[in-house]
Scaffold this motif. Structure first.
Motif, PDB file in Angstrom:
ATOM      1  N   CYS A   1     102.189  55.479  -5.622  1.00  0.00           N
ATOM      2  CA  CYS A   1     102.674  55.780  -4.278  1.00  0.00           C
ATOM      3  C   CYS A   1     103.803  54.795  -3.965  1.00  0.00           C
ATOM      4  CB  CYS A   1     101.533  55.606  -3.279  1.00  0.00           C
ATOM      5  SG  CYS A   1     102.090  55.576  -1.566  1.00  0.00           S
TER       6      CYS A   1
ATOM      7  N   TYR B   1     105.571  53.828  -1.225  1.00  0.00           N
ATOM      8  CA  TYR B   1     105.243  54.144   0.160  1.00  0.00           C
ATOM      9  C   TYR B   1     106.431  54.072   1.113  1.00  0.00           C
ATOM     10  CZ  TYR B   1     102.780  54.035   4.574  1.00  0.00           C
ATOM     11  OH  TYR B   1     102.349  54.320   5.826  1.00  0.00           O
TER      12      TYR B   1
ATOM     13  N   ALA C   1     105.276  60.023   4.386  1.00  0.00           N
ATOM     14  CA  ALA C   1     103.886  60.108   3.923  1.00  0.00           C
ATOM     15  C   ALA C   1     103.186  61.365   4.448  1.00  0.00           C
ATOM     16  CB  ALA C   1     103.126  58.865   4.354  1.00  0.00           C
ATOM     17  N   LEU C   2     102.446  62.017   3.581  1.00  0.00           N
ATOM     18  CA  LEU C   2     101.682  63.201   3.992  1.00  0.00           C
ATOM     19  C   LEU C   2     100.216  62.874   4.270  1.00  0.00           C
ATOM     20  CD1 LEU C   2     102.919  66.047   1.600  1.00  0.00           C
ATOM     21  CD2 LEU C   2     103.685  65.467   3.898  1.00  0.00           C
ATOM     22  N   CYS C   3      99.828  61.615   4.024  1.00  0.00           N
ATOM     23  CA  CYS C   3      98.407  61.272   4.142  1.00  0.00           C
ATOM     24  C   CYS C   3      98.090  60.609   5.467  1.00  0.00           C
ATOM     25  CB  CYS C   3      98.017  60.329   3.015  1.00  0.00           C
ATOM     26  SG  CYS C   3      99.024  58.842   2.964  1.00  0.00           S
TER      27      CYS C   3
ATOM     28  N   PRO D   1      99.282  53.263   3.132  1.00  0.00           N
ATOM     29  CA  PRO D   1      99.017  54.609   2.632  1.00  0.00           C
ATOM     30  C   PRO D   1      97.523  54.878   2.562  1.00  0.00           C
ATOM     31  CG  PRO D   1      99.657  53.159   0.840  1.00  0.00           C
ATOM     32  CD  PRO D   1      99.825  52.378   2.098  1.00  0.00           C
ATOM     33  N   GLN D   2      97.142  56.107   2.797  1.00  0.00           N
ATOM     34  CA  GLN D   2      95.735  56.498   2.674  1.00  0.00           C
ATOM     35  C   GLN D   2      95.553  57.071   1.264  1.00  0.00           C
ATOM     36  OE1 GLN D   2      93.719  55.854   5.583  1.00  0.00           O
ATOM     37  NE2 GLN D   2      95.628  54.709   5.689  1.00  0.00           N
ATOM     38  N   LEU D   3      95.368  56.155   0.308  1.00  0.00           N
ATOM     39  CA  LEU D   3      95.371  56.563  -1.098  1.00  0.00           C
ATOM     40  C   LEU D   3      94.271  57.574  -1.412  1.00  0.00           C
ATOM     41  CD1 LEU D   3      96.078  53.107  -2.764  1.00  0.00           C
ATOM     42  CD2 LEU D   3      97.702  54.898  -2.255  1.00  0.00           C
TER      43      LEU D   3
ATOM     44  N   CYS E   1      95.524  61.197  -0.775  1.00  0.00           N
ATOM     45  CA  CYS E   1      96.841  61.426  -1.357  1.00  0.00           C
ATOM     46  C   CYS E   1      97.103  62.924  -1.596  1.00  0.00           C
ATOM     47  CB  CYS E   1      96.933  60.662  -2.672  1.00  0.00           C
ATOM     48  SG  CYS E   1      98.584  60.638  -3.312  1.00  0.00           S
ATOM     49  N   GLN E   2      98.321  63.353  -1.266  1.00  0.00           N
ATOM     50  CA  GLN E   2      98.722  64.748  -1.443  1.00  0.00           C
ATOM     51  C   GLN E   2      99.749  64.817  -2.574  1.00  0.00           C
ATOM     52  OE1 GLN E   2      97.399  67.117   0.611  1.00  0.00           O
ATOM     53  NE2 GLN E   2      96.249  65.492   1.636  1.00  0.00           N
TER      54      GLN E   2
ATOM     55  N   CYS F   1     103.579  65.050  -1.877  1.00  0.00           N
ATOM     56  CA  CYS F   1     104.218  64.041  -1.029  1.00  0.00           C
ATOM     57  C   CYS F   1     105.533  63.549  -1.659  1.00  0.00           C
ATOM     58  CB  CYS F   1     103.263  62.863  -0.838  1.00  0.00           C
ATOM     59  SG  CYS F   1     103.932  61.552   0.194  1.00  0.00           S
TER      60      CYS F   1
ATOM     61  N   ASN G   1     106.557  60.636  -1.644  1.00  0.00           N
ATOM     62  CA  ASN G   1     106.394  59.253  -2.111  1.00  0.00           C
ATOM     63  C   ASN G   1     105.773  59.165  -3.508  1.00  0.00           C
ATOM     64  OD1 ASN G   1     107.416  58.259   0.280  1.00  0.00           O
ATOM     65  ND2 ASN G   1     105.413  58.070   1.249  1.00  0.00           N
ATOM     66  N   VAL G   2     105.602  60.293  -4.157  1.00  0.00           N
ATOM     67  CA  VAL G   2     104.918  60.304  -5.460  1.00  0.00           C
ATOM     68  C   VAL G   2     105.887  59.972  -6.604  1.00  0.00           C
ATOM     69  CG1 VAL G   2     103.906  61.858  -7.178  1.00  0.00           C
ATOM     70  CG2 VAL G   2     103.086  61.915  -4.823  1.00  0.00           C
TER      71      VAL G   2
HETATM   72  S1  SF4 Z   1     100.239  61.120   0.280  1.00  0.00           S
HETATM   73 FE1  SF4 Z   1      99.904  59.832  -1.528  1.00  0.00          FE
HETATM   74  S2  SF4 Z   1     101.972  59.346  -2.258  1.00  0.00           S
HETATM   75 FE2  SF4 Z   1     102.162  60.093  -0.142  1.00  0.00          FE
HETATM   76  S3  SF4 Z   1     102.149  58.228   1.102  1.00  0.00           S
HETATM   77 FE3  SF4 Z   1     100.055  58.999   1.018  1.00  0.00          FE
HETATM   78  S4  SF4 Z   1      99.109  57.908  -0.707  1.00  0.00           S
HETATM   79 FE4  SF4 Z   1     101.328  57.670  -0.885  1.00  0.00          FE
END
Ligand code: SF4
Length: 248
Positions: free
Chosen positions: A158, A160, A165-167, A176-178, A181-182, A185, A187-188
């Motif tokens: 991530c 970040y 962020a999608l989370c 980030p809400q690991l 995780c989407q 996103c 941020n990937v």
């Molecule tokens: S969705 Fe995943 S990649 Fe995107 S900010 Fe959240 S933890 Fe990071």
């Protein structure tokens, strides 16, 4: 508290002995009994640096900050919130240093945040092994160009950026809400080893789906999930960049 920590270590060692898990016995310490500061440091290290620890950190961060910094940690300098920052910054530095070394060895990287990850990894040599104070940790954690978290559970990194962020949920702090995780996103980023892990997981799911003991609908779901993982791995190999390529 000191006595309770000693009692806990002794109880833990006796239980490990009882269960024949000798590797989990707390070893005698040449520097004396484990006091409060060292227990706090171990706790912070375990949350931030153990496999999956950052997931725990992402889930617990707000709670720990609220519960600990408002009470126990606020009563003295160098509370656990500072230790958590230091260990989190070290975890970030480790992720970037590993990525830097991997990229130098020819690893490819893909995903919408791949170029940002390459830029972040290029800065790793500047601070690797140098994080000792809370201020240094805050400088790293406050630098949006360096916030790269490994997320092995989701087979990705991530990179970040809060705005992308999608989370995120509105009530959660700026981390980030690991665990939420989407894959879509922005941020990937994925390195070659993440693609390998995707394939291994897909193979494992396919084996489970082939079992006759599994109900049909469940087997179908596992097969579909395996297919998605293989598609992500294929996309990585199709899109992967090398550091030799221009990154701007
Ligand atoms: S969705 Fe995943 S990649 Fe995107 S900010 Fe959240 S933890 Fe990071």
């Amino acid at each position: 508290m000191r006595h309770r920590i000693e009692d806990f270590a002794s109880w833990s060692s006796q239980l490990a002995l009882h269960l024949d898990c000798r590797h989990e016995i707390v070893p005698d310490d040449p520097h004396g009994t484990i006091g409060v500061p060292r227990f706090r440091r171990s706790l912070a290290w375990r949350i931030a640096l153990r496999p999956g620890g950052l997931v725990a950190l992402a889930i617990q961060y707000g709670h720990i900050r609220t519960a600990m910094s408002a009470g126990y940690a606020a009563r003295g300098r160098g509370g656990i919130h500072e230790l958590l920052d230091i260990e989190t910054a070290r975890a970030t530095a480790d992720t970037l240093t590993t990525l830097h070394d991997d990229l130098a060895a020819g690893t490819g990287i893909s995903g919408p945040a791949a170029r940002r990850a390459i830029h972040a990894a290029a800065q790793a040599p500047a601070f690797a092994g140098s994080i000792r104070t809370h201020r240094q940790a805050r400088d790293i954690l406050g630098n949006p160009a360096l916030t790269v978290y490994d997320n092995p559970q989701a087979f990705l990194m991530c990179v970040y950026n809060r705005d992308r962020a999608l989370c995120h949920r509105l009530d959660i702090a700026d981390t980030p809400q690991l665990d939420r995780c989407q894959p879509s996103c922005a941020n990937v980023a994925r390195a070659d080893h993440h693609a390998d892990q995707l394939l291994r997981q897909a193979t494992s799911l396919e084996k489970q789906a082939a079992s006759e003991a599994l109900p049909g609908p469940l087997a179908d779901r596992l097969s579909q999930h395996a297919e998605k993982l293989r598609a992500l791995s294929d996309r990585h190999h199709h899109d992967r960049l090398h550091t030799q390529e221009p990154t701007s």
